[in-house]
Design an enzyme around this catalytic site. Sequence first.
Site, mmCIF file in Angstrom:
data_model
loop_
_atom_site.group_PDB
_atom_site.id
_atom_site.type_symbol
_atom_site.label_atom_id
_atom_site.label_comp_id
_atom_site.label_asym_id
_atom_site.label_seq_id
_atom_site.Cartn_x
_atom_site.Cartn_y
_atom_site.Cartn_z
ATOM 1 N N SER A 7 0.863 -1.188 0.000
ATOM 2 C CA SER A 7 0.000 0.000 0.000
ATOM 3 C C SER A 7 0.894 1.232 0.000
ATOM 4 O O SER A 7 1.665 1.429 0.941
ATOM 5 C CB SER A 7 -0.876 0.008 1.252
ATOM 6 O OG SER A 7 -1.315 1.348 1.509
ATOM 7 N N HIS A 32 -1.455 -1.337 -4.091
ATOM 8 C CA HIS A 32 -2.700 -0.916 -3.436
ATOM 9 C C HIS A 32 -2.687 0.599 -3.256
ATOM 10 O O HIS A 32 -1.731 1.161 -2.707
ATOM 11 C CB HIS A 32 -2.789 -1.614 -2.067
ATOM 12 C CG HIS A 32 -4.052 -1.388 -1.308
ATOM 13 N ND1 HIS A 32 -5.207 -2.105 -1.543
ATOM 14 C CD2 HIS A 32 -4.339 -0.522 -0.296
ATOM 15 C CE1 HIS A 32 -6.148 -1.704 -0.688
ATOM 16 N NE2 HIS A 32 -5.644 -0.744 0.074
ATOM 17 N N ASP A 34 -4.650 3.795 -1.659
ATOM 18 C CA ASP A 34 -5.680 4.200 -0.689
ATOM 19 C C ASP A 34 -6.171 5.597 -1.016
ATOM 20 O O ASP A 34 -5.500 6.590 -0.739
ATOM 21 C CB ASP A 34 -5.072 4.153 0.716
ATOM 22 C CG ASP A 34 -4.858 2.730 1.155
ATOM 23 O OD1 ASP A 34 -3.740 2.395 1.562
ATOM 24 O OD2 ASP A 34 -5.820 1.944 1.056
ATOM 25 N N MET A 36 -8.513 8.653 -0.492
ATOM 26 C CA MET A 36 -9.251 9.211 0.652
ATOM 27 C C MET A 36 -9.650 10.654 0.363
ATOM 28 O O MET A 36 -8.869 11.412 -0.207
ATOM 29 C CB MET A 36 -8.362 9.162 1.907
ATOM 30 C CG MET A 36 -7.864 7.769 2.233
ATOM 31 S SD MET A 36 -6.811 7.804 3.696
ATOM 32 C CE MET A 36 -6.257 6.100 3.719
ATOM 33 N N HIS A 65 -8.538 1.335 -3.659
ATOM 34 C CA HIS A 65 -9.429 1.199 -2.488
ATOM 35 C C HIS A 65 -10.047 2.569 -2.256
ATOM 36 O O HIS A 65 -9.388 3.478 -1.782
ATOM 37 C CB HIS A 65 -8.580 0.725 -1.294
ATOM 38 C CG HIS A 65 -9.291 0.722 0.013
ATOM 39 N ND1 HIS A 65 -8.637 0.574 1.217
ATOM 40 C CD2 HIS A 65 -10.609 0.832 0.338
ATOM 41 C CE1 HIS A 65 -9.506 0.599 2.205
ATOM 42 N NE2 HIS A 65 -10.713 0.758 1.707
ATOM 43 N N MET A 67 -11.960 5.141 -0.405
ATOM 44 C CA MET A 67 -12.489 5.561 0.890
ATOM 45 C C MET A 67 -13.000 6.996 0.731
ATOM 46 O O MET A 67 -12.449 7.960 1.273
ATOM 47 C CB MET A 67 -11.394 5.479 1.983
ATOM 48 C CG MET A 67 -11.008 4.065 2.313
ATOM 49 S SD MET A 67 -9.453 3.949 3.216
ATOM 50 C CE MET A 67 -8.334 3.863 1.834
ATOM 51 N N MET A 136 -11.203 -4.892 6.318
ATOM 52 C CA MET A 136 -10.356 -3.940 7.037
ATOM 53 C C MET A 136 -9.993 -4.491 8.413
ATOM 54 O O MET A 136 -10.865 -4.884 9.173
ATOM 55 C CB MET A 136 -11.073 -2.595 7.193
ATOM 56 C CG MET A 136 -11.327 -1.845 5.889
ATOM 57 S SD MET A 136 -9.864 -1.569 4.906
ATOM 58 C CE MET A 136 -8.938 -0.472 5.993
ATOM 59 N N ASP A 174 -6.542 -5.823 4.983
ATOM 60 C CA ASP A 174 -5.936 -4.515 4.839
ATOM 61 C C ASP A 174 -5.830 -3.763 6.159
ATOM 62 O O ASP A 174 -6.840 -3.381 6.745
ATOM 63 C CB ASP A 174 -6.825 -3.716 3.866
ATOM 64 C CG ASP A 174 -6.240 -2.395 3.483
ATOM 65 O OD1 ASP A 174 -6.930 -1.626 2.786
ATOM 66 O OD2 ASP A 174 -5.095 -2.107 3.890
HETATM 67 C C1 DX5 Z 1 -5.909 2.284 5.741
HETATM 68 C C2 DX5 Z 1 -5.565 1.710 4.380
HETATM 69 C C3 DX5 Z 1 -4.541 0.594 4.449
HETATM 70 C C4 DX5 Z 1 -3.231 1.045 5.046
HETATM 71 C C5 DX5 Z 1 -2.339 -0.142 5.310
HETATM 72 O O1 DX5 Z 1 -7.023 3.140 5.607
HETATM 73 O O2 DX5 Z 1 -6.714 1.193 3.773
HETATM 74 O O3 DX5 Z 1 -4.312 0.118 3.128
HETATM 75 O O4 DX5 Z 1 -2.573 1.930 4.186
HETATM 76 O O5 DX5 Z 1 -1.170 0.350 5.906
HETATM 77 P P1 DX5 Z 1 -0.454 -0.476 7.083
HETATM 78 O O6 DX5 Z 1 -0.013 -1.766 6.442
HETATM 79 O O7 DX5 Z 1 0.683 0.402 7.497
HETATM 80 O O8 DX5 Z 1 -1.484 -0.688 8.149
HETATM 81 ZN ZN ZN Z 2 -6.407 0.153 1.810
#
Ligand code: DX5
Ligand code: ZN
Length: 222
Positions: A7, A32, A34, A36, A65, A67, A136, A174
Site C-alpha cells: 500500500s 494498493h 488508498d 481518501m 481502495h 475511501m 479492514m 488490509d
Molecule cells: C488504511 C488503508 C490501508 C493502510 C495499510 O485506511 O486502507 O491500506 O494503508 O497500511 P499499514 O499496512 O501500514 O497498516
Molecule cells: Zn487500503
Amino acid sequence: MKLLAPSILSADFWRLGEQIQACVEGGADLIHFDVMDGHFVPNITFGPVLLESIKKHCPLPLDAHLMIERPERYIPDFVKAGADMVSVHVENSPHLHRTLELIKSLGAKAGVVLNPGTPLSALEEALHYADFVLLMSVNPGFGGQKFIERSLERLRRLRALVDSVKPQILIEVDGGVKEHNLLEVARAGADILVVGSGIFSAEDIKGQTRRLKELLTSSEAL
Ligand code: DX5
Ligand code: ZN
C-alpha cells in the site's frame, strides 16, 4: 497463491516511482492505492491522476481502495486511469449491486470493503456480485495502525461464508499486516495481503518485499 499488495500510503512520495519499482523487483503482485477524500475518512490522499502516472511505468495490477463519499461518481475515472481492481465500502454504497456491476462493466474487478465494526452479514447479498472482498483490520484513514486482533476470527468466518456462497471470491486483508502476523493472516484465509508501513518503513524496500513474498510462498508449502 497468496498475493502481496504493497500500500503506497506509507511510501515516501518524493521517491514514489523508485519505491514502487523496488516493490516490483521484490516480487509484489499488485499495488494498493488508498484513495481518501477527508469526508468518508479523516485523511486526504490522491485521485486518478496518480494512477495514470504509475500505470505508464508499473507492470503490476493497480488496486484502488476508494475511501470516499459517493464512490460511484469516480469509478469510471479510476478505471480509465488504469485501476484493474476497484473496491467500495459497504458502509457508504447504498446501491451496492449497481456500483459493483458498474465496476465490472468497465472491465475492472469489483471489490466490496468492510470496516472492522460492520457485521459480515452486511456482505451476504453483495458476495453474489463481487470479485473480491476487502476486510479492514484497522479503521480506515491511516497507515501504521495496529492490527485489530478480532479481525482473525472475522477472517475465518468470512472465509467460510465466501466458500459457501462463491468460493472463487478472493479475500484481501488490509491494515496492520506486518512480518510478525503475515503468516497468521494468510493461514486464516486471506488471499491478498495489503502491507503498507510493513514494507515502506524498511531501509531496503526491495529486500523487505522479497522477504514477505517468500514468507507467503512458504506458507503455501505448509
Ligand atoms: C488504511 C488503508 C490501508 C493502510 C495499510 O485506511 O486502507 O491500506 O494503508 O497500511 P499499514 O499496512 O501500514 O497498516
Ligand atoms: Zn487500503
